[in-house]
Design a protein around this motif. Structure first.
Motif, PDB file in Angstrom:
ATOM      1  N   MET A 187     -39.577 -49.451 -49.191  1.00  0.00           N
ATOM      2  CA  MET A 187     -40.539 -49.095 -50.202  1.00  0.00           C
ATOM      3  C   MET A 187     -39.814 -48.323 -51.303  1.00  0.00           C
ATOM      4  SD  MET A 187     -44.038 -46.876 -49.902  1.00  0.00           S
ATOM      5  CE  MET A 187     -44.797 -48.121 -48.891  1.00  0.00           C
ATOM      6  N   ALA A 188     -40.054 -48.695 -52.551  1.00  0.00           N
ATOM      7  CA  ALA A 188     -39.446 -48.003 -53.678  1.00  0.00           C
ATOM      8  C   ALA A 188     -39.900 -46.551 -53.693  1.00  0.00           C
ATOM      9  CB  ALA A 188     -39.825 -48.688 -54.983  1.00  0.00           C
ATOM     10  N   GLN A 189     -38.977 -45.669 -54.078  1.00  0.00           N
ATOM     11  CA  GLN A 189     -39.272 -44.242 -54.115  1.00  0.00           C
ATOM     12  C   GLN A 189     -38.923 -43.692 -55.493  1.00  0.00           C
ATOM     13  OE1 GLN A 189     -37.253 -42.341 -50.823  1.00  0.00           O
ATOM     14  NE2 GLN A 189     -37.575 -44.130 -49.543  1.00  0.00           N
ATOM     15  N   TYR A 190     -39.522 -42.580 -55.853  1.00  0.00           N
ATOM     16  CA  TYR A 190     -39.206 -41.945 -57.130  1.00  0.00           C
ATOM     17  C   TYR A 190     -39.405 -40.446 -57.009  1.00  0.00           C
ATOM     18  CZ  TYR A 190     -44.238 -41.682 -57.934  1.00  0.00           C
ATOM     19  OH  TYR A 190     -45.573 -41.413 -57.822  1.00  0.00           O
ATOM     20  N   LYS A 191     -38.790 -39.713 -57.927  1.00  0.00           N
ATOM     21  CA  LYS A 191     -38.901 -38.260 -57.912  1.00  0.00           C
ATOM     22  C   LYS A 191     -39.679 -37.735 -59.116  1.00  0.00           C
ATOM     23  CE  LYS A 191     -36.177 -34.043 -57.558  1.00  0.00           C
ATOM     24  NZ  LYS A 191     -34.844 -33.469 -57.371  1.00  0.00           N
ATOM     25  N   TYR A 192     -39.536 -38.373 -60.262  1.00  0.00           N
ATOM     26  CA  TYR A 192     -40.112 -37.844 -61.489  1.00  0.00           C
ATOM     27  C   TYR A 192     -41.272 -38.711 -61.991  1.00  0.00           C
ATOM     28  CZ  TYR A 192     -35.758 -35.251 -61.275  1.00  0.00           C
ATOM     29  OH  TYR A 192     -34.724 -34.470 -60.844  1.00  0.00           O
ATOM     30  N   PRO A 193     -42.503 -38.399 -61.623  1.00  0.00           N
ATOM     31  CA  PRO A 193     -43.662 -39.199 -62.009  1.00  0.00           C
ATOM     32  C   PRO A 193     -43.818 -39.440 -63.509  1.00  0.00           C
ATOM     33  CG  PRO A 193     -44.300 -37.576 -60.365  1.00  0.00           C
ATOM     34  CD  PRO A 193     -42.877 -37.270 -60.763  1.00  0.00           C
TER      35      PRO A 193
END
Length: 78
Positions: free
Chosen positions: A1-7
């Motif tokens: 699953m793709a992940q991110y830190k900065y919305p």
């Protein structure tokens, strides 16, 4: 699953581009992260490049079908 830190760097859109299915060897119209609908693996594909046909195989799970998960947008003038 793709992940991110900065919305703030991601935007939700309702584009048809996320609904299209891609088979190995097809040339994509959008650069981004593509997810295999069958097993969940993810790959990065450049705009105008073909989905790799040798990268991913299933024997028992079903056909390999990719779907755009995250669109990588280039800003004009850069």
């Amino acid at each position: 699953m793709a992940q991110y830190k900065y919305p703030p760097h991601l935007v939700e859109v309702k584009s048809w581009a996320f609904d299209q299915e891609w088979k190995p060897g097809q040339v994509v119209k959008n650069a981004g992260i593509y997810r295999c609908r069958t097993c969940g693996d993810e790959i990065v594909v450049d705009k105008g490049a073909a989905i790799p046909s040798h990268h991913h195989e299933h024997t028992l799970l079903g056909p390999v079908v990719w779907q755009l998960l995250v669109f990588a947008q280039k800003h004009p003038g850069r």
